[in-house]
Design a protein around this motif. Structure first.
Motif, mmCIF file in Angstrom:
data_model
loop_
_atom_site.group_PDB
_atom_site.id
_atom_site.type_symbol
_atom_site.label_atom_id
_atom_site.label_comp_id
_atom_site.label_asym_id
_atom_site.label_seq_id
_atom_site.Cartn_x
_atom_site.Cartn_y
_atom_site.Cartn_z
ATOM 1 N N GLN A 1 78.855 18.032 24.866
ATOM 2 C CA GLN A 1 78.487 16.870 25.669
ATOM 3 C C GLN A 1 78.021 17.276 27.060
ATOM 4 O OE1 GLN A 1 81.496 13.696 25.586
ATOM 5 N NE2 GLN A 1 82.195 14.493 23.624
ATOM 6 N N VAL A 2 78.758 18.204 27.684
ATOM 7 C CA VAL A 2 78.402 18.647 29.033
ATOM 8 C C VAL A 2 77.082 19.419 29.013
ATOM 9 C CG1 VAL A 2 79.106 20.080 30.972
ATOM 10 C CG2 VAL A 2 80.805 18.697 29.779
ATOM 11 N N LEU A 3 76.900 20.263 28.021
ATOM 12 C CA LEU A 3 75.655 21.040 27.924
ATOM 13 C C LEU A 3 74.456 20.129 27.697
ATOM 14 C CD1 LEU A 3 76.979 23.989 25.733
ATOM 15 C CD2 LEU A 3 76.274 24.135 28.126
ATOM 16 N N GLU A 4 74.604 19.130 26.866
ATOM 17 C CA GLU A 4 73.502 18.192 26.628
ATOM 18 C C GLU A 4 73.213 17.362 27.872
ATOM 19 O OE1 GLU A 4 74.543 15.980 23.133
ATOM 20 O OE2 GLU A 4 73.780 17.539 21.778
ATOM 21 N N LEU A 5 74.255 17.013 28.607
ATOM 22 C CA LEU A 5 74.063 16.283 29.862
ATOM 23 C C LEU A 5 73.212 17.099 30.821
ATOM 24 C CD1 LEU A 5 74.882 13.825 31.663
ATOM 25 C CD2 LEU A 5 76.826 15.201 32.433
ATOM 26 N N GLY A 6 73.538 18.385 30.944
ATOM 27 C CA GLY A 6 72.764 19.252 31.833
ATOM 28 C C GLY A 6 71.355 19.484 31.341
ATOM 29 N N ARG A 7 71.191 19.596 30.037
ATOM 30 C CA ARG A 7 69.856 19.767 29.460
ATOM 31 C C ARG A 7 68.993 18.535 29.736
ATOM 32 N NH1 ARG A 7 69.945 19.030 23.321
ATOM 33 N NH2 ARG A 7 70.075 16.899 24.132
ATOM 34 N N ASP A 8 69.565 17.367 29.526
ATOM 35 C CA ASP A 8 68.812 16.126 29.695
ATOM 36 C C ASP A 8 68.479 15.842 31.153
ATOM 37 O OD1 ASP A 8 69.003 15.858 26.974
ATOM 38 O OD2 ASP A 8 70.594 14.342 27.029
#
Length: 209
Positions: free
Chosen positions: A137-144
């Motif tokens: 979730q955190v990695l996708e947040l940063g990616r987005d």
């Protein structure tokens, strides 16, 4: 012993007594009589609630895993932004001296239960998946948001963080690394997989803090 009015309370008492005993003696050395002594009851009283020591170990693992996971969720929720959240996710998984190291030791002591007790095995699988999903979730947040340029699939990277945590935690428990070493290594891994130079150990990391 008379049947207690609140069976949930008695089970919680036995779980707490078992956890303390396992941390003190180790899971392989902990016997039913040790748990009974710590809880201030007879072995027969323990068996009224749990069929054997393995079932009790499984209950301890389930509670410990749930408590550990909730503490990580809370740590991440208070952080603002992807970089801070990933740092919080990493830091909350490090077995810092005191309660953090003790809870990690307890989970590692009880891990063999999952090899022979299906309920514990399922809880272990769920536990790993939950933690990997926190990272995802955190990695996708940063990616987005554009803060991270991920080196691979977020789910796979999340699982890699958990695997590293487990390996480093074992190193700490046998005395070959410190908690700070683990955090530094995981931050370096975060820099590699996110492409964000805010991560990494050493003076640069502390300036960013």
């Amino acid at each position: 012993m008379a049947r207690p009015r609140n069976q949930a309370e008695r089970r919680a008492q036995l779980i707490s007594a078992t956890a303390a005993t396992v941390v003190e003696l180790g899971a392989t050395a902990t016997k039913l009589r040790d748990v009974a002594r710590a809880a201030g009851v007879t072995p027969a009283s323990v068996l009224y609630y749990y069929s054997d020591i393995q079932e009790l170990f499984a209950a301890v693992f389930e509670r410990s895993a749930a408590t550990y996971f909730v503490s990580r969720q809370e740590a991440i929720a208070t952080a603002d932004g992807p970089v801070a959240r990933l740092r919080a996710c990493i830091r909350s998984g490090v077995p810092w001296p005191g309660e953090g190291e003790q809870s990690t030791r307890l989970l590692f002591e009880l891990f063999p239960v999952a090899l022979r007790h299906e309920n514990a095995a399922q809880r272990q699988r769920d536990f790993v998946e939950q933690q990997a999903d926190l990272y995802r979730q955190v990695l996708e947040l940063g990616r987005d948001s554009g803060d991270f340029v991920l080196s691979g699939d977020a789910s796979t990277l999340g699982r890699s963080f958990v695997a590293l945590e487990d390996g480093y935690a074992m190193d700490l428990l046998v005395g070959s690394v410190t908690a700070q070493d683990i955090e530094d290594q995981l931050l370096d891994h975060a820099r590699v997989v996110t492409g964000n130079t805010a991560f990494g150990s050493g003076p640069a990391r502390h300036r960013e803090d």
